[in-house]
Design an enzyme around this catalytic site. Structure first.
Site, PDB file in Angstrom:
ATOM      1  N   ARG A   1     -21.438  -9.188 -10.693  1.00  0.00           N
ATOM      2  CA  ARG A   1     -20.984 -10.433 -11.310  1.00  0.00           C
ATOM      3  C   ARG A   1     -22.163 -11.359 -11.610  1.00  0.00           C
ATOM      4  NH1 ARG A   1     -19.009 -13.454  -8.048  1.00  0.00           N
ATOM      5  NH2 ARG A   1     -19.126 -12.263  -6.094  1.00  0.00           N
TER       6      ARG A   1
ATOM      7  N   LYS B   1     -17.146  -8.021   4.638  1.00  0.00           N
ATOM      8  CA  LYS B   1     -16.697  -6.975   5.555  1.00  0.00           C
ATOM      9  C   LYS B   1     -16.741  -7.474   6.989  1.00  0.00           C
ATOM     10  CE  LYS B   1     -15.857  -2.445   6.234  1.00  0.00           C
ATOM     11  NZ  LYS B   1     -14.814  -1.664   5.566  1.00  0.00           N
TER      12      LYS B   1
ATOM     13  N   ASN C   1     -15.654   3.896   3.692  1.00  0.00           N
ATOM     14  CA  ASN C   1     -16.709   3.583   2.725  1.00  0.00           C
ATOM     15  C   ASN C   1     -17.693   4.733   2.547  1.00  0.00           C
ATOM     16  OD1 ASN C   1     -15.618   1.057   2.339  1.00  0.00           O
ATOM     17  ND2 ASN C   1     -17.055   0.006   3.680  1.00  0.00           N
TER      18      ASN C   1
ATOM     19  N   MET D   1     -10.292  -4.474  -8.020  1.00  0.00           N
ATOM     20  CA  MET D   1     -10.536  -5.810  -7.479  1.00  0.00           C
ATOM     21  C   MET D   1     -10.024  -6.928  -8.379  1.00  0.00           C
ATOM     22  SD  MET D   1     -14.378  -5.403  -5.938  1.00  0.00           S
ATOM     23  CE  MET D   1     -14.800  -4.062  -4.827  1.00  0.00           C
TER      24      MET D   1
ATOM     25  N   TYR E   1       0.851  -1.195   0.000  1.00  0.00           N
ATOM     26  CA  TYR E   1       0.000   0.000   0.000  1.00  0.00           C
ATOM     27  C   TYR E   1       0.886   1.244   0.000  1.00  0.00           C
ATOM     28  CZ  TYR E   1      -4.410   2.452   0.816  1.00  0.00           C
ATOM     29  OH  TYR E   1      -5.535   3.242   0.679  1.00  0.00           O
TER      30      TYR E   1
ATOM     31  N   GLY F   1     -10.570   1.670  -7.079  1.00  0.00           N
ATOM     32  CA  GLY F   1     -10.163   0.337  -6.650  1.00  0.00           C
ATOM     33  C   GLY F   1      -9.829  -0.514  -7.855  1.00  0.00           C
TER      34      GLY F   1
END
Length: 376
Positions: free
Chosen positions: A205, A369, A154, A283, A72, A281
Protein backbone atom coordinates in the site's frame (compact mmCIF):
# COMPACT_ATOMS: atom_id res chain seq x y z
CA UNK A 1 -9.57 -60.12 46.65
CA UNK A 2 -8.82 -61.12 43.05
CA UNK A 3 -11.78 -59.03 41.81
CA UNK A 4 -10.55 -56.04 43.85
CA UNK A 5 -7.05 -56.27 42.37
CA UNK A 6 -8.51 -56.45 38.87
CA UNK A 7 -10.57 -53.33 39.55
CA UNK A 8 -7.48 -51.46 40.72
CA UNK A 9 -5.60 -52.41 37.56
CA UNK A 10 -8.45 -51.10 35.42
CA UNK A 11 -8.55 -47.76 37.19
CA UNK A 12 -6.60 -44.90 35.63
CA UNK A 13 -3.12 -44.51 37.09
CA UNK A 14 -2.77 -40.95 35.78
CA UNK A 15 -4.83 -37.85 36.41
CA UNK A 16 -5.25 -34.79 34.24
CA UNK A 17 -4.44 -31.30 35.49
CA UNK A 18 -7.22 -28.71 35.39
CA UNK A 19 -7.85 -27.59 31.82
CA UNK A 20 -8.67 -23.95 31.04
CA UNK A 21 -9.85 -23.08 27.52
CA UNK A 22 -11.39 -20.24 25.55
CA UNK A 23 -14.72 -21.61 24.31
CA UNK A 24 -17.62 -20.43 22.19
CA UNK A 25 -21.14 -21.79 21.77
CA UNK A 26 -22.46 -19.19 19.33
CA UNK A 27 -21.21 -16.70 16.74
CA UNK A 28 -21.30 -12.93 16.30
CA UNK A 29 -20.18 -11.38 13.01
CA UNK A 30 -20.39 -7.86 14.47
CA UNK A 31 -18.25 -8.46 17.59
CA UNK A 32 -16.84 -11.94 17.88
CA UNK A 33 -15.18 -11.18 21.22
CA UNK A 34 -18.61 -11.34 22.84
CA UNK A 35 -18.97 -15.09 22.22
CA UNK A 36 -15.72 -16.09 23.93
CA UNK A 37 -15.64 -17.31 27.51
CA UNK A 38 -13.01 -18.91 29.72
CA UNK A 39 -14.01 -22.32 31.03
CA UNK A 40 -12.24 -24.76 33.37
CA UNK A 41 -12.90 -28.48 33.25
CA UNK A 42 -11.42 -31.97 33.44
CA UNK A 43 -11.40 -33.96 30.17
CA UNK A 44 -13.75 -36.90 29.92
CA UNK A 45 -11.25 -39.07 28.04
CA UNK A 46 -9.03 -41.52 29.88
CA UNK A 47 -5.66 -40.15 30.95
CA UNK A 48 -3.84 -43.45 30.42
CA UNK A 49 -4.91 -43.66 26.78
CA UNK A 50 -4.27 -40.01 25.88
CA UNK A 51 -1.29 -37.90 24.93
CA UNK A 52 -1.20 -34.90 27.27
CA UNK A 53 0.02 -31.66 25.71
CA UNK A 54 0.91 -28.43 27.46
CA UNK A 55 0.39 -25.31 25.37
CA UNK A 56 3.43 -23.12 24.81
CA UNK A 57 1.99 -20.50 22.44
CA UNK A 58 -0.84 -19.92 19.98
CA UNK A 59 -1.42 -17.18 17.39
CA UNK A 60 -4.60 -15.24 16.76
CA UNK A 61 -5.18 -15.73 13.02
CA UNK A 62 -7.80 -14.16 10.74
CA UNK A 63 -9.31 -17.62 10.25
CA UNK A 64 -9.77 -17.95 14.03
CA UNK A 65 -11.65 -14.65 14.11
CA UNK A 66 -13.75 -15.66 11.10
CA UNK A 67 -14.74 -18.87 12.89
CA UNK A 68 -15.91 -16.88 15.90
CA UNK A 69 -17.84 -14.61 13.57
CA UNK A 70 -19.47 -17.62 11.93
CA UNK A 71 -18.30 -16.75 8.41
CA UNK A 72 -15.53 -19.32 7.91
CA UNK A 73 -16.29 -22.43 5.80
CA UNK A 74 -14.49 -24.80 8.16
CA UNK A 75 -15.56 -24.95 11.81
CA UNK A 76 -15.06 -27.45 14.65
CA UNK A 77 -17.95 -29.48 15.93
CA UNK A 78 -19.53 -28.09 19.09
CA UNK A 79 -19.83 -30.78 21.77
CA UNK A 80 -20.58 -31.30 25.45
CA UNK A 81 -17.13 -32.81 26.03
CA UNK A 82 -16.04 -29.79 28.07
CA UNK A 83 -18.78 -30.06 30.72
CA UNK A 84 -20.62 -26.98 29.45
CA UNK A 85 -24.36 -26.34 29.53
CA UNK A 86 -24.51 -25.86 25.76
CA UNK A 87 -22.44 -27.56 23.06
CA UNK A 88 -19.19 -25.63 22.68
CA UNK A 89 -15.92 -25.64 20.78
CA UNK A 90 -12.46 -24.47 21.77
CA UNK A 91 -11.26 -21.54 19.67
CA UNK A 92 -8.06 -21.60 17.65
CA UNK A 93 -6.53 -23.64 14.85
CA UNK A 94 -2.80 -23.27 15.36
CA UNK A 95 -0.28 -23.47 18.19
CA UNK A 96 2.75 -25.25 19.56
CA UNK A 97 2.62 -27.71 22.43
CA UNK A 98 5.00 -29.65 24.67
CA UNK A 99 4.37 -33.35 25.22
CA UNK A 100 3.85 -33.95 28.94
CA UNK A 101 2.93 -37.65 28.91
CA UNK A 102 2.27 -40.43 26.42
CA UNK A 103 0.39 -43.73 26.71
CA UNK A 104 2.35 -46.87 27.43
CA UNK A 105 3.77 -48.27 24.21
CA UNK A 106 3.69 -44.98 22.29
CA UNK A 107 6.97 -44.77 20.34
CA UNK A 108 6.37 -41.87 17.96
CA UNK A 109 6.49 -39.18 20.64
CA UNK A 110 8.51 -38.61 23.79
CA UNK A 111 7.99 -36.38 26.80
CA UNK A 112 9.49 -32.97 26.03
CA UNK A 113 8.84 -33.05 22.28
CA UNK A 114 7.47 -29.89 20.72
CA UNK A 115 4.53 -30.63 18.43
CA UNK A 116 1.93 -28.83 16.32
CA UNK A 117 -1.45 -30.12 15.08
CA UNK A 118 -1.48 -31.50 11.56
CA UNK A 119 -5.10 -30.49 10.99
CA UNK A 120 -7.24 -27.43 11.70
CA UNK A 121 -10.17 -27.26 14.14
CA UNK A 122 -8.28 -28.87 17.02
CA UNK A 123 -8.95 -26.06 19.52
CA UNK A 124 -5.62 -24.49 20.41
CA UNK A 125 -6.66 -21.61 22.68
CA UNK A 126 -6.20 -23.64 25.83
CA UNK A 127 -3.62 -24.36 28.51
CA UNK A 128 -3.68 -28.13 27.97
CA UNK A 129 -4.86 -30.40 25.19
CA UNK A 130 -5.29 -34.14 24.80
CA UNK A 131 -4.72 -36.23 21.71
CA UNK A 132 -5.44 -39.89 21.04
CA UNK A 133 -3.47 -40.27 17.79
CA UNK A 134 0.19 -39.26 17.56
CA UNK A 135 -0.20 -39.33 13.78
CA UNK A 136 -2.19 -36.09 13.96
CA UNK A 137 0.78 -34.27 15.50
CA UNK A 138 3.98 -33.09 13.81
CA UNK A 139 7.22 -32.71 15.75
CA UNK A 140 8.92 -29.31 15.45
CA UNK A 141 11.85 -29.78 17.83
CA UNK A 142 14.58 -27.20 17.27
CA UNK A 143 12.39 -24.32 16.11
CA UNK A 144 12.09 -21.13 18.10
CA UNK A 145 8.78 -20.52 19.87
CA UNK A 146 7.30 -18.00 17.43
CA UNK A 147 8.26 -19.93 14.32
CA UNK A 148 6.81 -23.13 15.75
CA UNK A 149 3.57 -21.39 16.73
CA UNK A 150 2.98 -19.97 13.23
CA UNK A 151 4.61 -22.39 10.80
CA UNK A 152 1.48 -24.48 10.16
CA UNK A 153 -0.49 -21.66 8.52
CA UNK A 154 1.76 -18.85 7.31
CA UNK A 155 4.87 -20.92 6.71
CA UNK A 156 3.15 -23.82 4.96
CA UNK A 157 0.98 -21.50 2.88
CA UNK A 158 3.97 -19.51 1.63
CA UNK A 159 6.05 -22.58 0.86
CA UNK A 160 3.30 -24.35 -1.07
CA UNK A 161 2.34 -21.23 -3.01
CA UNK A 162 5.89 -20.94 -4.30
CA UNK A 163 6.66 -24.59 -4.88
CA UNK A 164 3.49 -26.50 -5.77
CA UNK A 165 2.18 -24.78 -8.90
CA UNK A 166 5.15 -23.84 -11.08
CA UNK A 167 8.22 -25.77 -12.19
CA UNK A 168 10.86 -23.08 -11.79
CA UNK A 169 14.03 -22.66 -13.80
CA UNK A 170 16.49 -21.04 -11.36
CA UNK A 171 18.89 -20.32 -14.21
CA UNK A 172 16.29 -18.11 -15.89
CA UNK A 173 14.97 -14.65 -15.07
CA UNK A 174 11.72 -15.87 -13.51
CA UNK A 175 9.44 -13.84 -11.28
CA UNK A 176 6.57 -13.96 -8.80
CA UNK A 177 4.36 -10.88 -8.41
CA UNK A 178 2.35 -10.58 -5.19
CA UNK A 179 0.20 -8.02 -3.42
CA UNK A 180 -0.01 -7.49 0.36
CA UNK A 181 3.77 -7.47 0.37
CA UNK A 182 4.05 -6.62 4.06
CA UNK A 183 1.97 -9.60 5.22
CA UNK A 184 3.54 -12.47 7.12
CA UNK A 185 2.89 -14.90 4.26
CA UNK A 186 4.36 -12.52 1.68
CA UNK A 187 7.54 -12.08 3.72
CA UNK A 188 8.04 -15.83 3.79
CA UNK A 189 7.20 -16.09 0.07
CA UNK A 190 10.04 -13.73 -0.83
CA UNK A 191 12.52 -15.71 1.27
CA UNK A 192 11.43 -19.11 -0.06
CA UNK A 193 11.55 -17.77 -3.62
CA UNK A 194 14.99 -16.27 -3.09
CA UNK A 195 16.27 -19.66 -1.91
CA UNK A 196 14.87 -21.18 -5.12
CA UNK A 197 16.53 -18.57 -7.32
CA UNK A 198 13.17 -16.98 -8.16
CA UNK A 199 12.73 -13.20 -8.09
CA UNK A 200 9.81 -11.41 -6.45
CA UNK A 201 7.94 -8.20 -7.17
CA UNK A 202 6.04 -7.25 -4.01
CA UNK A 203 3.23 -4.71 -4.07
CA UNK A 204 2.45 -2.74 -0.89
CA UNK A 205 0.00 0.00 0.00
CA UNK A 206 1.02 3.61 -0.56
CA UNK A 207 2.32 5.15 2.68
CA UNK A 208 4.45 8.01 3.96
CA UNK A 209 7.35 5.73 4.91
CA UNK A 210 7.21 3.73 1.69
CA UNK A 211 10.98 3.87 1.09
CA UNK A 212 11.73 2.63 4.61
CA UNK A 213 9.28 -0.28 4.40
CA UNK A 214 10.44 -1.22 0.90
CA UNK A 215 14.06 -1.24 2.03
CA UNK A 216 13.28 -3.61 4.91
CA UNK A 217 11.31 -5.97 2.65
CA UNK A 218 14.16 -6.06 0.15
CA UNK A 219 17.11 -6.24 2.54
CA UNK A 220 15.69 -8.32 5.40
CA UNK A 221 13.10 -10.47 3.66
CA UNK A 222 14.62 -10.92 0.22
CA UNK A 223 12.09 -9.18 -2.02
CA UNK A 224 13.77 -8.38 -5.33
CA UNK A 225 11.76 -5.18 -5.84
CA UNK A 226 8.93 -3.46 -3.97
CA UNK A 227 6.41 -1.20 -5.70
CA UNK A 228 3.32 0.69 -4.53
CA UNK A 229 -0.32 -0.03 -5.34
CA UNK A 230 -0.35 3.20 -7.33
CA UNK A 231 2.47 1.87 -9.49
CA UNK A 232 0.78 -1.51 -9.65
CA UNK A 233 -2.34 0.05 -11.19
CA UNK A 234 -0.49 2.51 -13.44
CA UNK A 235 -0.51 1.32 -17.08
CA UNK A 236 2.31 3.70 -18.01
CA UNK A 237 4.45 2.29 -15.19
CA UNK A 238 3.80 -1.25 -16.42
CA UNK A 239 4.67 -0.24 -19.97
CA UNK A 240 7.75 1.92 -19.39
CA UNK A 241 9.32 1.24 -15.98
CA UNK A 242 8.40 -2.34 -15.16
CA UNK A 243 10.36 -3.88 -18.07
CA UNK A 244 13.48 -2.12 -16.79
CA UNK A 245 12.90 -3.54 -13.29
CA UNK A 246 12.32 -7.07 -14.56
CA UNK A 247 15.28 -7.10 -16.94
CA UNK A 248 15.79 -8.95 -20.23
CA UNK A 249 13.96 -12.21 -20.98
CA UNK A 250 11.89 -11.90 -17.81
CA UNK A 251 9.10 -14.37 -17.18
CA UNK A 252 6.46 -13.38 -14.63
CA UNK A 253 5.00 -16.84 -14.14
CA UNK A 254 3.07 -16.65 -10.87
CA UNK A 255 0.85 -14.04 -9.23
CA UNK A 256 -0.15 -14.38 -5.58
CA UNK A 257 -3.29 -12.53 -4.58
CA UNK A 258 -4.56 -12.00 -1.05
CA UNK A 259 -6.21 -8.61 -1.58
CA UNK A 260 -8.72 -8.86 -4.43
CA UNK A 261 -10.34 -5.89 -6.15
CA UNK A 262 -8.30 -3.71 -8.49
CA UNK A 263 -5.05 -5.01 -7.03
CA UNK A 264 -5.78 -8.57 -8.18
CA UNK A 265 -6.46 -7.48 -11.75
CA UNK A 266 -3.31 -5.39 -11.83
CA UNK A 267 -1.00 -8.21 -10.76
CA UNK A 268 -2.76 -10.58 -13.18
CA UNK A 269 -1.91 -8.22 -16.06
CA UNK A 270 1.78 -8.60 -15.26
CA UNK A 271 1.76 -12.35 -15.89
CA UNK A 272 3.20 -13.91 -19.02
CA UNK A 273 1.05 -15.96 -21.35
CA UNK A 274 -0.30 -19.13 -19.64
CA UNK A 275 0.63 -17.71 -16.24
CA UNK A 276 -1.07 -18.66 -12.98
CA UNK A 277 -2.71 -16.49 -10.35
CA UNK A 278 -3.38 -18.04 -6.95
CA UNK A 279 -5.85 -16.35 -4.61
CA UNK A 280 -5.43 -17.25 -0.95
CA UNK A 281 -7.07 -14.29 0.79
CA UNK A 282 -9.31 -11.28 0.29
CA UNK A 283 -8.21 -8.44 2.54
CA UNK A 284 -10.11 -5.78 0.60
CA UNK A 285 -13.33 -7.83 0.73
CA UNK A 286 -13.71 -7.00 -2.95
CA UNK A 287 -14.15 -9.69 -5.63
CA UNK A 288 -11.21 -10.83 -7.71
CA UNK A 289 -11.33 -8.85 -10.95
CA UNK A 290 -9.54 -10.50 -13.84
CA UNK A 291 -9.85 -9.01 -17.34
CA UNK A 292 -11.71 -11.31 -19.72
CA UNK A 293 -9.00 -10.92 -22.35
CA UNK A 294 -6.42 -12.49 -20.04
CA UNK A 295 -8.56 -15.57 -19.59
CA UNK A 296 -9.45 -16.00 -23.26
CA UNK A 297 -6.37 -14.84 -25.14
CA UNK A 298 -3.53 -15.16 -22.60
CA UNK A 299 -4.49 -18.51 -21.10
CA UNK A 300 -4.48 -17.16 -17.56
CA UNK A 301 -5.21 -19.78 -14.90
CA UNK A 302 -6.93 -18.24 -11.87
CA UNK A 303 -7.04 -20.70 -8.97
CA UNK A 304 -7.90 -20.67 -5.29
CA UNK A 305 -5.57 -21.93 -2.57
CA UNK A 306 -6.57 -23.10 0.93
CA UNK A 307 -4.09 -24.86 3.20
CA UNK A 308 -6.91 -26.49 5.22
CA UNK A 309 -8.40 -28.28 2.21
CA UNK A 310 -4.98 -29.15 0.78
CA UNK A 311 -4.08 -30.88 4.04
CA UNK A 312 -7.35 -32.82 4.13
CA UNK A 313 -6.69 -34.14 0.62
CA UNK A 314 -3.03 -34.88 1.19
CA UNK A 315 -1.86 -34.82 4.83
CA UNK A 316 1.63 -35.95 3.86
CA UNK A 317 2.09 -32.80 1.80
CA UNK A 318 1.87 -30.68 4.93
CA UNK A 319 4.22 -32.95 6.85
CA UNK A 320 6.73 -32.69 4.00
CA UNK A 321 6.26 -28.93 3.84
CA UNK A 322 6.97 -28.52 7.55
CA UNK A 323 10.10 -30.67 7.22
CA UNK A 324 11.33 -28.55 4.31
CA UNK A 325 10.68 -25.33 6.21
CA UNK A 326 12.49 -26.64 9.28
CA UNK A 327 15.54 -27.35 7.14
CA UNK A 328 15.38 -23.83 5.69
CA UNK A 329 15.17 -22.27 9.15
CA UNK A 330 18.02 -24.47 10.29
CA UNK A 331 20.13 -23.37 7.32
CA UNK A 332 19.42 -19.69 7.99
CA UNK A 333 17.46 -19.21 4.76
CA UNK A 334 14.37 -17.94 6.61
CA UNK A 335 14.09 -15.18 9.20
CA UNK A 336 12.23 -16.07 12.42
CA UNK A 337 8.98 -14.06 12.67
CA UNK A 338 9.41 -12.79 16.24
CA UNK A 339 10.24 -9.21 15.19
CA UNK A 340 6.84 -8.88 13.50
CA UNK A 341 4.78 -10.39 16.32
CA UNK A 342 2.90 -8.75 19.16
CA UNK A 343 3.40 -10.90 22.25
CA UNK A 344 0.50 -11.43 24.66
CA UNK A 345 1.48 -13.17 27.90
CA UNK A 346 -0.80 -15.64 29.63
CA UNK A 347 0.59 -16.09 33.13
CA UNK A 348 -1.01 -19.41 33.95
CA UNK A 349 -0.43 -19.12 37.69
CA UNK A 350 -1.35 -15.47 38.22
CA UNK A 351 -3.95 -14.39 35.65
CA UNK A 352 -7.61 -14.87 36.49
CA UNK A 353 -10.27 -15.67 33.91
CA UNK A 354 -11.26 -12.05 33.37
CA UNK A 355 -7.67 -10.96 32.77
CA UNK A 356 -7.08 -13.79 30.31
CA UNK A 357 -10.26 -13.03 28.39
CA UNK A 358 -9.42 -9.33 28.19
CA UNK A 359 -5.89 -10.06 26.94
CA UNK A 360 -7.17 -12.31 24.16
CA UNK A 361 -9.90 -9.83 23.21
CA UNK A 362 -7.25 -7.12 22.87
CA UNK A 363 -5.28 -9.43 20.60
CA UNK A 364 -8.31 -10.04 18.41
CA UNK A 365 -9.00 -6.32 18.07
CA UNK A 366 -5.40 -5.18 17.51
CA UNK A 367 -3.65 -4.75 14.18
CA UNK A 368 -0.87 -7.08 13.14
CA UNK A 369 0.02 -10.58 14.24
CA UNK A 370 -0.58 -11.46 17.90
CA UNK A 371 0.71 -14.59 19.60
CA UNK A 372 -0.35 -15.64 23.08
CA UNK A 373 2.62 -17.04 25.00
CA UNK A 374 1.94 -19.09 28.10
CA UNK A 375 4.10 -18.44 31.14
CA UNK A 376 4.15 -21.56 33.26
Amino acid sequence: MQALNTTKRLMSTKQFPLFKSLLYSSHDPADCTQVLKVHSYTPKVGADESILLRTLAFPINPSDINQLQGVYPSVPEKTLDYSTEKPAAIAGNEGVFEVMSVPQGERRLAVGDWVIPLYSNTGTWTNYQTCRDAGTLVKVNGLDLYTAATIAVNGCTAYQLVNDYVQWDPSGNEWIVQNAGTSAVSKIVTQVAQARGVKTLSVIRDRENFAEVAKELEERYGATKVISETQNNDKDFSKDELPVILGPNARVRLALNSVGGKSSGAIARKLERDGTMLTYGGMSRQPVTVPTTLLIFNGLKSLGYWITENTKRNPQSKIDTISALMRMYGDGQLQPPEADIKKIEWDVQKMNDEQLLEAVKNGIQSNGKSVVVLKW
